[in-house]
Design a protein around this motif. Structure first.
Motif, PDB file in Angstrom:
ATOM      1  N   ARG A 153      -7.125   3.713  29.309  1.00 15.70           N
ATOM      2  CA  ARG A 153      -6.421   2.877  30.276  1.00 15.70           C
ATOM      3  C   ARG A 153      -7.204   1.608  30.575  1.00 15.70           C
ATOM      4  N   GLU A 154      -8.541   1.705  30.587  1.00 10.87           N
ATOM      5  CA  GLU A 154      -9.367   0.524  30.860  1.00 10.87           C
ATOM      6  C   GLU A 154      -9.354  -0.447  29.683  1.00 10.87           C
ATOM      7  N   PHE A 155      -9.412   0.076  28.452  1.00 11.43           N
ATOM      8  CA  PHE A 155      -9.279  -0.805  27.277  1.00 11.43           C
ATOM      9  C   PHE A 155      -7.940  -1.540  27.324  1.00 11.43           C
ATOM     10  N   TYR A 156      -6.892  -0.776  27.605  1.00  8.14           N
ATOM     11  CA  TYR A 156      -5.535  -1.339  27.616  1.00  8.14           C
ATOM     12  C   TYR A 156      -5.402  -2.410  28.701  1.00  8.14           C
ATOM     13  N   ALA A 157      -5.921  -2.111  29.894  1.00  8.13           N
ATOM     14  CA  ALA A 157      -5.828  -3.068  31.000  1.00  8.13           C
ATOM     15  C   ALA A 157      -6.616  -4.342  30.702  1.00  8.13           C
ATOM     16  N   ALA A 158      -7.710  -4.202  29.952  1.00  8.03           N
ATOM     17  CA  ALA A 158      -8.546  -5.357  29.623  1.00  8.03           C
ATOM     18  C   ALA A 158      -8.031  -6.123  28.412  1.00  8.03           C
ATOM     19  N   GLY A 159      -7.020  -5.590  27.743  1.00 15.73           N
ATOM     20  CA  GLY A 159      -6.478  -6.256  26.563  1.00 15.73           C
ATOM     21  C   GLY A 159      -7.383  -6.161  25.350  1.00 15.73           C
ATOM     22  N   ILE A 160      -8.241  -5.131  25.314  1.00 13.02           N
ATOM     23  CA  ILE A 160      -9.157  -4.950  24.182  1.00 13.02           C
ATOM     24  C   ILE A 160      -8.535  -3.950  23.205  1.00 13.02           C
ATOM     25  N   PRO A 161      -8.297  -4.338  21.962  1.00 15.09           N
ATOM     26  CA  PRO A 161      -7.738  -3.391  20.997  1.00 15.09           C
ATOM     27  C   PRO A 161      -8.704  -2.235  20.750  1.00 15.09           C
ATOM     28  N   PHE A 162      -8.151  -1.027  20.614  1.00 15.44           N
ATOM     29  CA  PHE A 162      -9.036   0.114  20.388  1.00 15.44           C
ATOM     30  C   PHE A 162      -8.382   1.144  19.466  1.00 15.44           C
ATOM     31  N   VAL A 163      -9.260   1.943  18.860  1.00 13.80           N
ATOM     32  CA  VAL A 163      -8.850   3.046  17.992  1.00 13.80           C
ATOM     33  C   VAL A 163      -8.810   4.318  18.826  1.00 13.80           C
ATOM     34  N   PHE A 164      -7.714   5.045  18.760  1.00 10.01           N
ATOM     35  CA  PHE A 164      -7.648   6.368  19.386  1.00 10.01           C
ATOM     36  C   PHE A 164      -7.979   7.396  18.310  1.00 10.01           C
ATOM     37  N   ASP A 165      -9.103   8.074  18.488  1.00  5.35           N
ATOM     38  CA  ASP A 165      -9.607   9.055  17.521  1.00  5.35           C
ATOM     39  C   ASP A 165      -9.839  10.374  18.260  1.00  5.35           C
ATOM     40  N   PRO A 166      -8.788  11.156  18.481  1.00  5.33           N
ATOM     41  CA  PRO A 166      -8.913  12.332  19.349  1.00  5.33           C
ATOM     42  C   PRO A 166      -9.780  13.443  18.775  1.00  5.33           C
ATOM     43  N   GLY A 167      -9.815  13.579  17.443  1.00  7.08           N
ATOM     44  CA  GLY A 167     -10.642  14.599  16.811  1.00  7.08           C
ATOM     45  C   GLY A 167     -10.414  15.978  17.400  1.00  7.08           C
TER      46      GLY A 167
END
Length: 311
Positions: A153-167
């Motif tokens: 949620r913090e990455f999304y709110a900051a507009g920073i692209p991220f990889v979701f790697d749930p493993g």
């Protein structure tokens, strides 16, 4: 490009069973399972998804920044981080806890049975993405449940692209939570088993989920991997390793290759091939962080494997 790696730092106790689990586990007796495996080989390694990914990305010449929570027994890992010149600015020590511990038993077919104590990892939510400066890319690797949700949620709110790697953390989340992760993420990466679970929990196919992100990556072990991006399905071959010694940390090495390729603006085929090569380099050594390579060695292996140079 500075890459924030949110995930676990852990000690891995790795044991090798000189036989095959399937020879000792009776499928019709699983309800009364009581087995013991003699493990003549035992060693303790530095591991954890964040530690492993950062180690590989650092060798490639990337700019990893680790965000993790550790316990009172962190000192040996602290010394290692300093020797590797990896920043510990966002490694938070939680008094009264152990650093996460994985106890991994591997058989001759490279199957693994793992017991995991999360320890300080359960406090990962005490770290915040906004505390890291100049971050342009991120990854959420297996970590404490609350921390993974919060960091996404913090990455999304900051507009920073991220990889979701749930493993291995994927089973902690409901279908609705996994849908939220996919909605916020720019990229998703799973292995084939996790991919099937992701489909079962969300009720959506891999093809449908891939339409929601810039790229969805499914690793297939010795069969390579598949990257779905921009309406295309890109088949990435497996690179033949010099020898198969230990699969521990191969997925993390692969993800470091993905992150490097994304940060460097490489196309998806090249990025996937680099990731595949890193997995092959890792599997020839024991543990998640005992392999070493230089950029020149990577370039030569890449050319030998694919017929072109990467840099």
């Amino acid at each position: 490009m500075r890459t924030l790696i949110c995930g676990s730092i852990a000690y891995d106790t790795i044991m090798v069973f000189h036989d095959r689990f399937k020879n000792h586990i009776l499928p019709d007796q699983l309800h009364i399972l009581n087995v013991a495996f003699l493990v003549p080989d035992l060693r303790r390694e530095f591991g954890g998804c964040a530690g492993n990914i950062a180690y590989n990305l650092n060798l490639l010449g990337g700019d990893p920044l680790i965000m993790a929570a550790v316990g009172d027994d962190y000192l040996p890992y602290d010394e290692r981080m300093k020797s590797l010149k990896l920043s510990q600015q966002h490694v938070r020590r939680v008094p009264g806890t152990f650093t996460a511990q994985a106890f991994i038993t591997t058989d001759l077919d490279d199957n693994q049975i793992t017991a995991f104590h999360p320890g300080a990892m359960n406090h990962s939510h005490t770290n915040h993405v906004m505390d890291a400066r100049d971050v342009k890319l991120g990854i959420i690797a297996p970590d404490g449940r609350e921390g993974m949700l919060q960091h996404a949620r913090e990455f999304y709110a900051a507009g920073i692209p991220f990889v979701f790697d749930p493993g291995q953390g994927l089973p902690m989340f409901s279908g609705a939570e996994l849908e939220e992760f996919v909605r916020m993420a720019s990229y998703v990466t799973v292995n084939d088993y996790e991919g099937q679970m992701l489909q079962d929990r969300t009720g959506e196919s891999i093809e449908e989920l891939a339409k929601r992100v810039k790229a969805l990556v499914v690793t297939l072990g010795a069969r390579g991997s598949v990257i779905r991006a921009g309406g295309r399905q890109i088949e990435i071959p497996c690179v033949n390793p010099q020898q198969v010694v230990d699969p521990t940390g191969c997925g993390d090495a692969y993800r470091a290759g993905l992150l490097y390729g994304m940060a460097a603006g490489l196309d998806w085929q090249t990025t996937g091939r680099l990731a595949s090569l890193l997995g092959a380099l890792k599997i020839s050594k024991r543990g998640g962080q005992n392999h070493r390579f230089t950029r020149d060695e990577v370039a030569q292996r890449f050319k030998d494997s694919f017929g072109t140079r990467i840099w």
